[in-house]
Scaffold this active site. Structure first.
Site, PDB file in Angstrom:
ATOM      1  N   GLU A  70      30.574  50.788  37.824  1.00  0.00           N
ATOM      2  CA  GLU A  70      31.666  50.673  36.856  1.00  0.00           C
ATOM      3  C   GLU A  70      31.239  51.137  35.469  1.00  0.00           C
ATOM      4  O   GLU A  70      31.998  51.808  34.776  1.00  0.00           O
ATOM      5  CB  GLU A  70      32.180  49.230  36.762  1.00  0.00           C
ATOM      6  CG  GLU A  70      33.262  49.115  35.679  1.00  0.00           C
ATOM      7  CD  GLU A  70      34.001  47.798  35.648  1.00  0.00           C
ATOM      8  OE1 GLU A  70      33.488  46.801  36.162  1.00  0.00           O
ATOM      9  OE2 GLU A  70      35.105  47.786  35.079  1.00  0.00           O
ATOM     10  N   ASP A  85      29.974  46.933  41.090  1.00  0.00           N
ATOM     11  CA  ASP A  85      30.610  46.323  39.910  1.00  0.00           C
ATOM     12  C   ASP A  85      29.671  45.218  39.430  1.00  0.00           C
ATOM     13  O   ASP A  85      29.531  44.182  40.079  1.00  0.00           O
ATOM     14  CB  ASP A  85      31.988  45.738  40.255  1.00  0.00           C
ATOM     15  CG  ASP A  85      32.791  45.432  38.986  1.00  0.00           C
ATOM     16  OD1 ASP A  85      32.160  45.311  37.903  1.00  0.00           O
ATOM     17  OD2 ASP A  85      34.026  45.327  39.074  1.00  0.00           O
ATOM     18  N   ILE A  87      29.793  43.179  36.864  1.00  0.00           N
ATOM     19  CA  ILE A  87      30.542  41.931  36.606  1.00  0.00           C
ATOM     20  C   ILE A  87      32.023  42.235  36.832  1.00  0.00           C
ATOM     21  O   ILE A  87      32.669  42.882  36.004  1.00  0.00           O
ATOM     22  CB  ILE A  87      30.359  41.406  35.159  1.00  0.00           C
ATOM     23  CG1 ILE A  87      28.870  41.238  34.805  1.00  0.00           C
ATOM     24  CG2 ILE A  87      31.096  40.063  34.988  1.00  0.00           C
ATOM     25  CD1 ILE A  87      28.609  40.743  33.381  1.00  0.00           C
ATOM     26  N   ASP A  88      32.541  41.803  37.964  1.00  0.00           N
ATOM     27  CA  ASP A  88      33.982  41.904  38.192  1.00  0.00           C
ATOM     28  C   ASP A  88      34.598  40.610  37.648  1.00  0.00           C
ATOM     29  O   ASP A  88      34.116  39.525  37.974  1.00  0.00           O
ATOM     30  CB  ASP A  88      34.276  42.060  39.688  1.00  0.00           C
ATOM     31  CG  ASP A  88      35.762  42.254  39.942  1.00  0.00           C
ATOM     32  OD1 ASP A  88      36.457  42.804  39.069  1.00  0.00           O
ATOM     33  OD2 ASP A  88      36.226  41.847  41.023  1.00  0.00           O
ATOM     34  N   THR A  90      35.290  40.540  34.073  1.00  0.00           N
ATOM     35  CA  THR A  90      34.560  40.499  32.793  1.00  0.00           C
ATOM     36  C   THR A  90      35.247  39.596  31.771  1.00  0.00           C
ATOM     37  O   THR A  90      34.579  38.937  30.979  1.00  0.00           O
ATOM     38  CB  THR A  90      34.428  41.932  32.218  1.00  0.00           C
ATOM     39  OG1 THR A  90      33.950  42.782  33.251  1.00  0.00           O
ATOM     40  CG2 THR A  90      33.448  41.978  31.069  1.00  0.00           C
ATOM     41  N   ASP A 212      36.013  47.611  42.441  1.00  0.00           N
ATOM     42  CA  ASP A 212      36.711  46.318  42.533  1.00  0.00           C
ATOM     43  C   ASP A 212      36.961  45.930  43.987  1.00  0.00           C
ATOM     44  O   ASP A 212      36.970  44.755  44.329  1.00  0.00           O
ATOM     45  CB  ASP A 212      38.088  46.376  41.845  1.00  0.00           C
ATOM     46  CG  ASP A 212      38.010  46.675  40.361  1.00  0.00           C
ATOM     47  OD1 ASP A 212      37.209  46.030  39.678  1.00  0.00           O
ATOM     48  OD2 ASP A 212      38.773  47.553  39.886  1.00  0.00           O
TER      49      ASP A 212
HETATM   50  C1  IPD Z   1      39.311  43.685  36.798  1.00  0.00           C
HETATM   51  C2  IPD Z   1      39.473  42.436  37.634  1.00  0.00           C
HETATM   52  C3  IPD Z   1      40.900  41.952  37.599  1.00  0.00           C
HETATM   53  C4  IPD Z   1      41.866  43.013  38.058  1.00  0.00           C
HETATM   54  C5  IPD Z   1      41.693  44.273  37.228  1.00  0.00           C
HETATM   55  C6  IPD Z   1      40.241  44.754  37.301  1.00  0.00           C
HETATM   56  P1  IPD Z   1      36.917  44.040  35.629  1.00  0.00           P
HETATM   57  O1  IPD Z   1      37.976  44.165  36.889  1.00  0.00           O
HETATM   58  O2  IPD Z   1      39.077  42.672  38.976  1.00  0.00           O
HETATM   59  O3  IPD Z   1      41.101  40.837  38.443  1.00  0.00           O
HETATM   60  O4  IPD Z   1      43.173  42.524  37.900  1.00  0.00           O
HETATM   61  O5  IPD Z   1      42.545  45.247  37.795  1.00  0.00           O
HETATM   62  O6  IPD Z   1      40.090  45.895  36.507  1.00  0.00           O
HETATM   63  O7  IPD Z   1      37.457  44.910  34.533  1.00  0.00           O
HETATM   64  O8  IPD Z   1      36.863  42.620  35.264  1.00  0.00           O
HETATM   65  O9  IPD Z   1      35.631  44.556  36.229  1.00  0.00           O
END
Ligand code: IPD
Length: 264
Positions: A70, A85, A87-88, A90, A212
């Site tokens: 990412e 990813d 940190i999913d 964030t 994701d």
């Molecule tokens: C996000 C999260 C969030 C989702 C967003 C993503 P990130 O990833 O997974 O739940 O709704 O579409 O972009 O930016 O925290 O790595």
């Protein structure tokens, strides 16, 4: 040992180590280092440090593989690609909410064969190897089956751009009156693992990136869920829908006429 099983061990080991690093180094209030697609799409120093750690561990054992991350983008090419990813979730990480995860998957010839999602604050590491089931703490996971739309607990998420969100809110207005309730956890990889574990019945979102959904999608599929896009297309950044067969089709038929792949 079969290669995909070796990948399974590696993704789990690296996701665990990355999680330990994040827990040890997470300050009480992490600082935003930069923003990406919108002012609310943030990067912290630990997103970058964690991805660097993961990349270095991958390179140490598999120097010739490609890596898509990412924060660092795509590097290398070849049949094997790691999708990371660091940190999913964030924003949850930033606010100290306990719903963020390290997500790592391995793809061979375009097919995800191993994945691990470490939901660090909960100490839960979900894993799957293609054909080998989905697992959490030694227990095999099975998604909920036979749940009709009106009794379904459905997770979803929203993108970072305001135009896309306006459409997502509009779609939600049609879904919410038709289902048991909606959950917005804030980390897509964890949402997909929640389908796998039967903690929600289904999940949909427009606009996810491969990092994701790669690992979580395999985990949900190995727990028996159907993971795909709309109109028979595969799961993609365009749209991700996940639920057991039956509910998948009901959600699909509710969503499709709403044209959820538009951004305005
Ligand atoms: C996000 C999260 C969030 C989702 C967003 C993503 P990130 O990833 O997974 O739940 O709704 O579409 O972009 O930016 O925290 O790595």
């Amino acid at each position: 040992m079969e290669t995909r099983v070796i990948f399974g061990h590696l993704v789990e080991e690296i996701a665990r180590e990355a999680g330990e690093m994040l827990l040890a180094k997470r300050p009480a209030r992490p600082e935003v280092l930069a923003t990406k697609s919108s002012p609310t799409d943030v990067v912290t120093a630990l997103d970058r440090a964690c991805e660097e750690l993961i990349r270095s561990r991958i390179k140490a054992v598999r120097p010739d593989d490609a890596i898509l991350g990412e924060e660092g983008g795509e590097a290398g090419e070849g049949r094997v690609r790691w999708i990371v990813d660091p940190i999913d979730g964030t924003v949850n990480f930033l606010y100290g909410l306990p719903e963020w995860a390290v997500s790592i998957a391995v793809e061979v010839d375009g097919e995800v064969v191993a994945g691990a999602v470490n939901v660090v604050p909960r100490g839960e590491v979900f894993t799957a190897v293609k054909g080998g089931g989905a697992w959490l703490a030694g227990e095999r996971l099975r998604c909920n089956t036979g749940v009709p739309l009106e009794r379904a607990l459905v997770a979803t998420g929203f993108g970072y751009e305001s135009g896309r969100r306006r459409v997502q809110a509009e779609i939600l207005g049609h879904v919410l009156p038709r289902v048991r309730d909606i959950r917005r956890g804030g980390a897509a990889s964890s949402d997909l693992c929640s389908v796998a574990a039967g903690r929600v019945d289904g999940y949909y979102e427009r606009g996810l990136n491969p990092w994701d959904y790669a690992a979580g999608g395999l985990i949900a599929a190995e727990a028996g869920a159907r993971v795909g896009g709309l109109s028979g297309r595969p799961n993609s950044p365009g749209f991700t829908l996940c639920a057991a067969s039956g509910l998948f089709e009901e959600l699909h038929d509710l969503l499709l006429p709403l044209d959820p792949e538009r951004d305005a």
